[in-house]
Design a protein around this motif. Structure first.
Motif, PDB file in Angstrom:
ATOM      1  N   MET A   1     -11.982 -36.953 -74.530  1.00  0.00           N
ATOM      2  CA  MET A   1     -11.737 -35.735 -73.781  1.00  0.00           C
ATOM      3  C   MET A   1     -13.029 -35.200 -73.185  1.00  0.00           C
ATOM      4  SD  MET A   1      -8.731 -33.299 -75.370  1.00  0.00           S
ATOM      5  CE  MET A   1      -9.788 -32.475 -76.462  1.00  0.00           C
ATOM      6  N   GLU A   2     -14.097 -35.367 -73.935  1.00  0.00           N
ATOM      7  CA  GLU A   2     -15.392 -34.849 -73.496  1.00  0.00           C
ATOM      8  C   GLU A   2     -15.823 -35.499 -72.175  1.00  0.00           C
ATOM      9  OE1 GLU A   2     -18.304 -32.069 -73.874  1.00  0.00           O
ATOM     10  OE2 GLU A   2     -16.581 -32.302 -75.188  1.00  0.00           O
ATOM     11  N   ASN A   3     -15.557 -36.803 -72.047  1.00  0.00           N
ATOM     12  CA  ASN A   3     -15.923 -37.511 -70.802  1.00  0.00           C
ATOM     13  C   ASN A   3     -15.177 -36.933 -69.604  1.00  0.00           C
ATOM     14  OD1 ASN A   3     -17.631 -39.179 -72.193  1.00  0.00           O
ATOM     15  ND2 ASN A   3     -16.221 -40.920 -72.256  1.00  0.00           N
ATOM     16  N   LEU A   4     -13.886 -36.687 -69.782  1.00  0.00           N
ATOM     17  CA  LEU A   4     -13.083 -36.120 -68.693  1.00  0.00           C
ATOM     18  C   LEU A   4     -13.599 -34.732 -68.324  1.00  0.00           C
ATOM     19  CD1 LEU A   4     -10.627 -36.069 -66.771  1.00  0.00           C
ATOM     20  CD2 LEU A   4      -9.313 -35.086 -68.678  1.00  0.00           C
ATOM     21  N   ASP A   7     -16.890 -34.948 -66.471  1.00  0.00           N
ATOM     22  CA  ASP A   7     -16.680 -35.451 -65.110  1.00  0.00           C
ATOM     23  C   ASP A   7     -16.136 -34.341 -64.207  1.00  0.00           C
ATOM     24  OD1 ASP A   7     -16.283 -37.559 -63.003  1.00  0.00           O
ATOM     25  OD2 ASP A   7     -14.171 -37.056 -63.355  1.00  0.00           O
ATOM     26  N   LEU A   8     -15.160 -33.592 -64.708  1.00  0.00           N
ATOM     27  CA  LEU A   8     -14.546 -32.531 -63.903  1.00  0.00           C
ATOM     28  C   LEU A   8     -15.519 -31.369 -63.679  1.00  0.00           C
ATOM     29  CD1 LEU A   8     -10.910 -32.526 -65.361  1.00  0.00           C
ATOM     30  CD2 LEU A   8     -11.742 -33.607 -63.260  1.00  0.00           C
ATOM     31  N   ILE A   9     -16.373 -31.094 -64.651  1.00  0.00           N
ATOM     32  CA  ILE A   9     -17.399 -30.061 -64.474  1.00  0.00           C
ATOM     33  C   ILE A   9     -18.366 -30.479 -63.371  1.00  0.00           C
ATOM     34  CG2 ILE A   9     -19.463 -29.040 -65.564  1.00  0.00           C
ATOM     35  CD1 ILE A   9     -17.787 -28.779 -68.153  1.00  0.00           C
ATOM     36  N   ILE A 128     -12.981 -22.295 -67.308  1.00  0.00           N
ATOM     37  CA  ILE A 128     -11.785 -22.924 -67.889  1.00  0.00           C
ATOM     38  C   ILE A 128     -12.150 -24.283 -68.480  1.00  0.00           C
ATOM     39  CG2 ILE A 128      -9.605 -24.063 -67.266  1.00  0.00           C
ATOM     40  CD1 ILE A 128      -9.131 -21.668 -65.313  1.00  0.00           C
ATOM     41  N   LEU A 129     -12.903 -25.082 -67.722  1.00  0.00           N
ATOM     42  CA  LEU A 129     -13.283 -26.418 -68.198  1.00  0.00           C
ATOM     43  C   LEU A 129     -14.110 -26.330 -69.472  1.00  0.00           C
ATOM     44  CD1 LEU A 129     -14.039 -28.035 -64.735  1.00  0.00           C
ATOM     45  CD2 LEU A 129     -12.267 -28.797 -66.350  1.00  0.00           C
ATOM     46  N   ASP A 130     -14.985 -25.371 -69.538  1.00  0.00           N
ATOM     47  CA  ASP A 130     -15.783 -25.185 -70.752  1.00  0.00           C
ATOM     48  C   ASP A 130     -14.875 -24.804 -71.924  1.00  0.00           C
ATOM     49  OD1 ASP A 130     -18.395 -25.247 -71.937  1.00  0.00           O
ATOM     50  OD2 ASP A 130     -18.250 -23.063 -72.096  1.00  0.00           O
ATOM     51  N   ASP A 131     -13.922 -23.919 -71.666  1.00  0.00           N
ATOM     52  CA  ASP A 131     -12.979 -23.500 -72.707  1.00  0.00           C
ATOM     53  C   ASP A 131     -12.057 -24.646 -73.138  1.00  0.00           C
ATOM     54  OD1 ASP A 131     -14.089 -20.974 -72.532  1.00  0.00           O
ATOM     55  OD2 ASP A 131     -12.449 -20.145 -71.313  1.00  0.00           O
ATOM     56  N   THR A 157      -3.379 -31.892 -64.938  1.00  0.00           N
ATOM     57  CA  THR A 157      -3.347 -30.750 -64.010  1.00  0.00           C
ATOM     58  C   THR A 157      -4.752 -30.440 -63.503  1.00  0.00           C
ATOM     59  OG1 THR A 157      -1.414 -29.822 -65.129  1.00  0.00           O
ATOM     60  CG2 THR A 157      -2.706 -28.318 -63.760  1.00  0.00           C
ATOM     61  N   LEU A 158      -5.720 -30.439 -64.401  1.00  0.00           N
ATOM     62  CA  LEU A 158      -7.105 -30.187 -64.000  1.00  0.00           C
ATOM     63  C   LEU A 158      -7.607 -31.260 -63.039  1.00  0.00           C
ATOM     64  CD1 LEU A 158      -8.429 -29.034 -67.471  1.00  0.00           C
ATOM     65  CD2 LEU A 158      -8.316 -27.616 -65.405  1.00  0.00           C
ATOM     66  N   ARG A 159      -7.251 -32.513 -63.322  1.00  0.00           N
ATOM     67  CA  ARG A 159      -7.645 -33.603 -62.417  1.00  0.00           C
ATOM     68  C   ARG A 159      -7.041 -33.392 -61.032  1.00  0.00           C
ATOM     69  NH1 ARG A 159      -5.313 -38.600 -64.491  1.00  0.00           N
ATOM     70  NH2 ARG A 159      -6.614 -39.729 -63.025  1.00  0.00           N
ATOM     71  N   VAL A 160      -5.757 -33.054 -60.977  1.00  0.00           N
ATOM     72  CA  VAL A 160      -5.073 -32.846 -59.691  1.00  0.00           C
ATOM     73  C   VAL A 160      -5.757 -31.723 -58.905  1.00  0.00           C
ATOM     74  CG1 VAL A 160      -2.925 -32.041 -58.617  1.00  0.00           C
ATOM     75  CG2 VAL A 160      -2.836 -33.770 -60.423  1.00  0.00           C
ATOM     76  N   VAL A 161      -5.983 -30.592 -59.559  1.00  0.00           N
ATOM     77  CA  VAL A 161      -6.571 -29.425 -58.881  1.00  0.00           C
ATOM     78  C   VAL A 161      -7.970 -29.756 -58.354  1.00  0.00           C
ATOM     79  CG1 VAL A 161      -7.450 -27.071 -59.244  1.00  0.00           C
ATOM     80  CG2 VAL A 161      -5.193 -27.720 -60.134  1.00  0.00           C
ATOM     81  N   ILE A 162      -8.788 -30.361 -59.173  1.00  0.00           N
ATOM     82  CA  ILE A 162     -10.185 -30.608 -58.800  1.00  0.00           C
ATOM     83  C   ILE A 162     -10.291 -31.728 -57.769  1.00  0.00           C
ATOM     84  CG2 ILE A 162     -12.430 -31.366 -59.719  1.00  0.00           C
ATOM     85  CD1 ILE A 162     -11.563 -29.598 -62.258  1.00  0.00           C
TER      86      ILE A 162
END
Length: 193
Positions: A1-4, A7-9, A128-131, A157-162
């Motif tokens: 999860m940390e990798n995802l 990456d999104l951050i 949000i990503l940090d949380d 959902t986070l992947r789609v939005v970003i």
């Protein structure tokens, strides 16, 4: 999860930096559109704002009672979520997608504040990503904007939005390049008269 999450951050920081740079451009450059049915830079950003206005509160709400993350847990994308996320990723040649009318900003009267709203949304996404480090991205589900009945894993959902944000920033930069070419051509024509 940390990798995802990392990456999104990183992707969101890049988007934020690009938005900050757009804010410095003259309003005329940002409002110009290459064709009557094409979006201007500000319309690209407003399109993203409209999705952000849905997804940011939706994600925050779903995170409130979410299951806690387990140490070292990996994120496993869902079939539908992975399909949507991959469809949003920017490509060399962007495939066009039909936009729902409520998300289509064409001919909206937009000012530079549109970019400021987008910047604020990116800052909220970073928080949000940090949380999300404390939340199970597999078990926590969110509704999607096209149907409350379809739910995606929070990680998807986070992947789609970003990815969607990145996609339309690529589109905005393409519009800016077209504006530059148009301006140069117009200057050459004026010079030859």
């Amino acid at each position: 999860m940390e990798n995802l999450i990392n990456d999104l951050i990183q992707r969101t920081h890049n988007v934020l930096n690009e938005a900050e740079a757009l804010k410095e451009l003259p309003k005329g450059n940002l409002q110009w559109r290459p064709a009557a049915e094409s979006w201007s830079v500000l319309e690209c950003i407003e399109h993203l704002n409209r999705y952000g206005r849905y997804y940011i509160p939706e994600i925050k709400q779903r995170m409130k009672g979410a299951a806690p993350a387990k140490p070292g847990q990996a994120f496993k994308t869902g079939l539908l979520g992975n399909y949507f996320a991959k469809a949003m990723l920017p490509k060399e040649k962007l495939n066009t997608m039909k936009t729902f009318s409520n998300m289509n900003p064409l001919l909206s009267n937009l000012e530079k504040e549109t970019i400021e709203e987008f910047i604020q949304q990116q800052k909220q996404l970073l928080q949000i990503l940090d949380d999300c480090r404390k939340v199970d991205l597999n078990k926590t589900k969110t509704s999607i904007s096209i149907s409350k009945l379809i739910k995606l894993k929070l990680g998807d959902t986070l992947r789609v939005v970003i990815y969607h944000n990145q996609r339309h920033l690529v589109q905005a930069h393409k519009v800016l390049r077209e504006f530059e070419a148009f301006s140069k051509q117009k200057a050459r024509q004026a010079h030859t008269i």
